[in-house]
Write an enzyme that holds these catalytic residues in place. Structure first.
Site, PDB file in Angstrom:
ATOM      1  N   TYR A 198       0.867  -1.183   0.000  1.00  0.00           N
ATOM      2  CA  TYR A 198       0.000   0.000   0.000  1.00  0.00           C
ATOM      3  C   TYR A 198       0.902   1.231   0.000  1.00  0.00           C
ATOM      4  O   TYR A 198       2.083   1.126  -0.341  1.00  0.00           O
ATOM      5  CB  TYR A 198      -0.904  -0.125   1.254  1.00  0.00           C
ATOM      6  CG  TYR A 198      -2.072   0.799   1.302  1.00  0.00           C
ATOM      7  CD1 TYR A 198      -3.037   0.799   0.306  1.00  0.00           C
ATOM      8  CD2 TYR A 198      -2.234   1.673   2.369  1.00  0.00           C
ATOM      9  CE1 TYR A 198      -4.125   1.657   0.369  1.00  0.00           C
ATOM     10  CE2 TYR A 198      -3.322   2.527   2.445  1.00  0.00           C
ATOM     11  CZ  TYR A 198      -4.262   2.525   1.435  1.00  0.00           C
ATOM     12  OH  TYR A 198      -5.336   3.369   1.506  1.00  0.00           O
ATOM     13  N   ARG A 251      -5.754  10.599 -11.063  1.00  0.00           N
ATOM     14  CA  ARG A 251      -5.123  11.265  -9.910  1.00  0.00           C
ATOM     15  C   ARG A 251      -4.709  10.169  -8.937  1.00  0.00           C
ATOM     16  O   ARG A 251      -5.373   9.911  -7.947  1.00  0.00           O
ATOM     17  CB  ARG A 251      -6.126  12.247  -9.281  1.00  0.00           C
ATOM     18  CG  ARG A 251      -5.557  13.276  -8.399  1.00  0.00           C
ATOM     19  CD  ARG A 251      -5.280  12.799  -6.973  1.00  0.00           C
ATOM     20  NE  ARG A 251      -6.468  12.489  -6.207  1.00  0.00           N
ATOM     21  CZ  ARG A 251      -6.538  11.507  -5.297  1.00  0.00           C
ATOM     22  NH1 ARG A 251      -5.498  10.728  -5.044  1.00  0.00           N
ATOM     23  NH2 ARG A 251      -7.649  11.267  -4.634  1.00  0.00           N
ATOM     24  N   LYS A 269      -5.860  -1.784  -2.802  1.00  0.00           N
ATOM     25  CA  LYS A 269      -7.013  -1.506  -1.924  1.00  0.00           C
ATOM     26  C   LYS A 269      -7.788  -2.799  -1.664  1.00  0.00           C
ATOM     27  O   LYS A 269      -8.234  -3.048  -0.552  1.00  0.00           O
ATOM     28  CB  LYS A 269      -7.950  -0.473  -2.577  1.00  0.00           C
ATOM     29  CG  LYS A 269      -7.334   0.918  -2.732  1.00  0.00           C
ATOM     30  CD  LYS A 269      -7.653   1.833  -1.571  1.00  0.00           C
ATOM     31  CE  LYS A 269      -6.914   3.158  -1.700  1.00  0.00           C
ATOM     32  NZ  LYS A 269      -7.000   4.012  -0.525  1.00  0.00           N
ATOM     33  N   GLU A 341     -12.034   5.347  -6.821  1.00  0.00           N
ATOM     34  CA  GLU A 341     -10.721   5.606  -6.232  1.00  0.00           C
ATOM     35  C   GLU A 341      -9.844   6.409  -7.188  1.00  0.00           C
ATOM     36  O   GLU A 341      -9.701   6.049  -8.366  1.00  0.00           O
ATOM     37  CB  GLU A 341     -10.040   4.260  -5.928  1.00  0.00           C
ATOM     38  CG  GLU A 341      -8.825   4.350  -5.058  1.00  0.00           C
ATOM     39  CD  GLU A 341      -9.126   4.738  -3.614  1.00  0.00           C
ATOM     40  OE1 GLU A 341      -9.992   4.108  -2.983  1.00  0.00           O
ATOM     41  OE2 GLU A 341      -8.479   5.687  -3.111  1.00  0.00           O
ATOM     42  N   ASP A 342      -9.287   7.463  -6.676  1.00  0.00           N
ATOM     43  CA  ASP A 342      -8.262   8.242  -7.381  1.00  0.00           C
ATOM     44  C   ASP A 342      -8.690   8.736  -8.767  1.00  0.00           C
ATOM     45  O   ASP A 342      -7.912   8.714  -9.720  1.00  0.00           O
ATOM     46  CB  ASP A 342      -6.941   7.456  -7.422  1.00  0.00           C
ATOM     47  CG  ASP A 342      -6.330   7.338  -6.026  1.00  0.00           C
ATOM     48  OD1 ASP A 342      -6.974   7.776  -5.048  1.00  0.00           O
ATOM     49  OD2 ASP A 342      -5.216   6.809  -5.901  1.00  0.00           O
ATOM     50  N   ASP A 364     -13.781   6.850  -2.020  1.00  0.00           N
ATOM     51  CA  ASP A 364     -12.862   6.677  -0.907  1.00  0.00           C
ATOM     52  C   ASP A 364     -12.111   7.968  -0.573  1.00  0.00           C
ATOM     53  O   ASP A 364     -11.861   8.278   0.584  1.00  0.00           O
ATOM     54  CB  ASP A 364     -11.865   5.578  -1.307  1.00  0.00           C
ATOM     55  CG  ASP A 364     -11.030   5.102  -0.149  1.00  0.00           C
ATOM     56  OD1 ASP A 364     -11.541   5.100   0.983  1.00  0.00           O
ATOM     57  OD2 ASP A 364      -9.876   4.711  -0.378  1.00  0.00           O
ATOM     58  N   ASP A 365     -11.749   8.714  -1.605  1.00  0.00           N
ATOM     59  CA  ASP A 365     -10.941   9.917  -1.393  1.00  0.00           C
ATOM     60  C   ASP A 365     -11.770  11.054  -0.810  1.00  0.00           C
ATOM     61  O   ASP A 365     -11.256  11.878  -0.055  1.00  0.00           O
ATOM     62  CB  ASP A 365     -10.299  10.343  -2.716  1.00  0.00           C
ATOM     63  CG  ASP A 365      -9.502   9.199  -3.305  1.00  0.00           C
ATOM     64  OD1 ASP A 365      -8.527   8.783  -2.675  1.00  0.00           O
ATOM     65  OD2 ASP A 365      -9.889   8.688  -4.373  1.00  0.00           O
ATOM     66  N   ASN A 506      -0.464  11.720  -0.058  1.00  0.00           N
ATOM     67  CA  ASN A 506       0.280  10.473  -0.278  1.00  0.00           C
ATOM     68  C   ASN A 506       0.932  10.480  -1.653  1.00  0.00           C
ATOM     69  O   ASN A 506       0.456  11.165  -2.542  1.00  0.00           O
ATOM     70  CB  ASN A 506      -0.698   9.289  -0.211  1.00  0.00           C
ATOM     71  CG  ASN A 506      -1.313   9.147   1.158  1.00  0.00           C
ATOM     72  OD1 ASN A 506      -0.620   9.145   2.156  1.00  0.00           O
ATOM     73  ND2 ASN A 506      -2.641   9.043   1.200  1.00  0.00           N
TER      74      ASN A 506
HETATM   75  O1  LIG Z   1      -4.276   5.293  -1.068  1.00  0.00           O
HETATM   76  C1  LIG Z   1      -4.043   5.916  -0.011  1.00  0.00           C
HETATM   77  O2  LIG Z   1      -3.074   5.695   0.700  1.00  0.00           O
HETATM   78  C2  LIG Z   1      -5.026   6.956   0.443  1.00  0.00           C
HETATM   79  C3  LIG Z   1      -5.769   7.476  -0.687  1.00  0.00           C
HETATM   80  O3  LIG Z   1      -6.854   7.038  -1.006  1.00  0.00           O
HETATM   81  C4  LIG Z   1      -5.124   8.488  -1.538  1.00  0.00           C
HETATM   82  O4  LIG Z   1      -4.118   9.071  -1.159  1.00  0.00           O
HETATM   83  O5  LIG Z   1      -5.630   8.688  -2.638  1.00  0.00           O
HETATM   84 MG   LIG Z   2      -7.228   7.305  -3.062  1.00  0.00          MG
END
Ligand SMILES: O=C([O-])CC(=O)C(=O)O
Ligand SMILES: [Mg+2]
Length: 650
Positions: A198, A251, A269, A341-342, A364-365, A506
């Site tokens: 991760y 992103r 994830k 996600e992202d 999630d973000d 991150n």
């Molecule tokens: O993935 C991770 O560590 C946390 C997260 O969702 C991000 O930074 O987009």
């Molecule tokens: Mg994320």
């Protein structure tokens, strides 16, 4: 196309085969035979071929397939939300009977193929009896070792690697070789291995995904598949999917547009869904939508694995996403959870709004990060005294995480105090790349920033905003590293006895400041947490252990809670419920260490509590479909959790 479904196998039971294949087959105990979720195609010679999840190509004639009749009844899992399917002869969950639609085929995993099937391989842990029964004699060295010894050896090997990316690759290889060993290793060494599978290492893995790519670990849906997405979903070997993590790679963490190489994120994830939340691996589906990339470096990289074109936008993008969302619901039903996600800001908010009312989705973000940060802030009140409403919050970064966290804090304050949301928002200020978000900028702001445009004169620099707003909490969600400079931290530290400083971007390279900087520049007074992990820091003869405010605390338990209650929608109150459950896991012993998050080592227990709270909220809101509601939701959550213990094969 051969139409040979499960019932036709059963009705043909007892038919003996002939020829070499059949002879081979009769030698083998029928218990090897299992029904696999694999589609068959018929070639010109009338043979059925199917690609199994292990990647082993199984070829069988129709006759041979009839001979692969299961000798043992295929039982149905007890009424467990996370299982709920037909078991194969290995005692593992398989597709439910009505999902076993044609053209499903039967294949055999024994001997050499069994060793190459990550779902069933046990390596040296196969017992003497299993080696005899499953044609493994001679294929393995004579030693039989325990699962525990395998874990010990793998940890020893992984620790030999100095380079984090090598550790990552070793872990991915293990996942592809022996799934249960991978999960046992991860679960028993979660604090050591989380940074490997991760953040931060997964970020580097995505950047280099093209060159380290060995085997696909999820579904790639590109513009080439437009009009055929349902078909593509059916190519995935598992049928009983409960969670999908999907990205379009625009992103990735704070690293920007990594296009198709963002796949590392859904894969990572989902491995946490299993290791941290107990959702079984076969129920998890990583997806990357490839609409191109605007990353010139990748477009010119000969090892890039994605579409070599600039990103599709507008209608073309919307149509592909819509086809995907529709196909998912059609193929897996309305209770499959889709975690966005992202995605980039300009799509993330719109997708959530568009599909939040028709699908079981969360971002999630925006929402997962908000839930974890709120938990940390609620817990922090024990260290600083007072309530949330006593604080002033200043964010650097007004994207998904920034505005998502801000909104959930405002919502919680409003619930706690009865003050309307519009009022509680006024305690929260955001700074973006153009400076403090203020009302005079309202016209030109993106819609998700508008609620935060309060009355104030324009301010360009963060440090000036701090001097004017006088925040008690400073939160970094900018995606830009090193933005909490010495001056920034010193300014906020001068205003507060115990400044709360969260550097959430991150991976580590994008963190607004390091743990060491936060503690040093605040003379050890900061209550600090970051998105990616930092090692403990020694300052003034004292050791400070920084917390990790990462959505990994929340999404596995949230997902489990949604699945086990059969929820059909995600509601903001469920995020608050998840947050509350996480904060409740911070014990006095943890507070005594100055921490606001519990250790990841306890995450399975934490996830069970989060799942129970989320499920309880789903029942309360009438959004749960799994009835009746279990009496003890924590126990029920625990009972639903996947265990990586090896099965004994007949
Ligand atoms: O993935 C991770 O560590 C946390 C997260 O969702 C991000 O930074 O987009
Ligand atoms: Mg994320």
């Amino acid at each position: 196309m051969i139409s040979l479904n499960r019932s036709s196998f059963l009705s043909n039971s007892g038919v003996n085969g002939s020829g070499i294949n059949a002879q081979r087959q009769t030698r083998r105990p029928l218990a090897y035979v299992r029904i696999v979720a694999s589609r068959s195609n018929q070639d010109q010679k009338g043979r059925a071929t199917s690609e199994r999840s292990s990647g082993v190509l199984v070829e069988s004639t129709l006759k041979e397939m009839k001979d692969h009749t299961p000798s043992t009844p295929v039982g149905v899992d007890p009424d467990c939300a996370v299982g709920g399917g037909v078991k194969d002869v290995y005692g593992e969950d398989r597709a439910t009977e009505d999902q076993l639609v044609t053209p499903w085929t039967v294949s055999v995993a024994s001997g050499y193929s069994l060793l190459r099937d990550p779902h069933h391989n046990k390596g040296l842990a196969f017992s003497e009896k299993e080696r005899d029964a499953h044609y493994l004699r001679g294929l393995l060295p004579p030693t039989v070792v325990s699962h525990d010894l395998q874990v010990k050896k793998m940890m020893h090997n992984i620790r030999q690697y100095q380079v984090p990316l090598q550790k990552y690759m070793a872990m991915m290889d293990l996942q592809e070789m022996n799934e249960r060993l991978f999960y046992k290793l991860l679960m028993e060494n979660v604090e050591e291995l989380l940074p490997v599978v991760y953040t931060p290492t997964v970020g580097e893995a995505c950047q280099k995904y093209g060159s380290i790519f060995r085997r696909p670990q999820g579904l790639f849906i590109s513009l080439k598949e437009k009009g055929r997405i349902l078909e593509v979903l059916k190519n995935w070997p598992e049928r009983n999917i409960q969670v999908i993590v999907v990205t379009d790679g625009e992103r990735i963490l704070g690293l920007g547009d990594l296009g198709c190489q963002g796949m590392g994120i859904p894969v990572g994830k989902l491995s946490l869904y299993t290791a941290l939340g107990g959702v079984r691996p076969s129920a998890c589906l990583p997806v990357t939508i490839d609409v191109g990339t605007n990353n010139e470096k990748l477009l010119n990289d000969e090892f890039y694995i994605g579409l070599r074109q600039r990103r599709a936008t507008g209608q073309e993008y919307a149509e592909l996403l819509h086809e995907f969302m529709t196909a998912v619901k059609q193929n897996y039903g309305e209770k499959v959870l889709i975690q966005f996600e992202d995605f980039a800001n300009h799509n993330a908010f719109d997708l959530l709004e568009k599909y939040g009312t028709t699908h079981l989705v969360f971002n999630d973000d925006i929402q997962g990060t908000a839930s974890v940060v709120l938990a940390g802030l609620v817990a922090a009140q024990k260290l600083v005294g007072g309530t949330l409403a006593d604080h002033r919050f200043l964010f650097l970064g007004a994207g998904e995480a920034g505005t998502g966290i801000a909104e959930l804090i405002a919502l919680e304050m409003s619930k706690q105090t009865g003050v309307p949301l519009e009022e509680t928002r006024k305690n929260i200020w955001l700074v973006d790349s153009k400076g403090l978000i203020v009302s005079s900028r309202k016209e030109s702001l993106q819609h998700f920033k508008k609620p935060w445009a309060h009355e104030h004169e324009p301010v360009k620099e963060l440090v000036d905003a701090i001097k004017s707003i006088k925040p008690t909490v400073l939160i970094g969600t900018s995606g830009v590293g090193k933005t909490f400079t010495k001056e920034v931290v010193e300014t906020v530290a001068a205003l507060n006895k115990k400044p709360i400083i969260l550097a959430l971007s991150n991976p580590t390279s994008q963190s607004e400041c390091t743990a060491e900087e936060a503690y040093t520049w605040s003379q050890g007074r900061a209550i600090f947490a970051s998105g990616s992990p930092f090692a403990p820091v020694e300052y003034g003869g004292k050791v400070y252990v920084p917390g990790q405010a990462n959505n990994a605390y929340i999404f596995p338990g949230l997902g489990l809670g949604l699945i086990m209650s059969g929820a059909i929608r995600v509601h903001d109150d469920m995020l608050l419920a998840a947050s509350e459950a996480l904060a409740a896991q911070v014990t006095q012993e943890i507070y005594d260490k100055g921490l606001i998050f519990p250790p990841f080592a306890n995450i399975r227990k934490i996830s069970a509590h989060i799942a129970a709270n989320v499920a309880a909220k789903a029942y309360e809101l009438g959004l749960a479909t799994r009835l009746p509601q279990p009496d003890d939701l924590v126990k029920y959550a625990e009972s639903c959790m996947y265990s990586p213990a090896y099965r004994h094969y007949r």
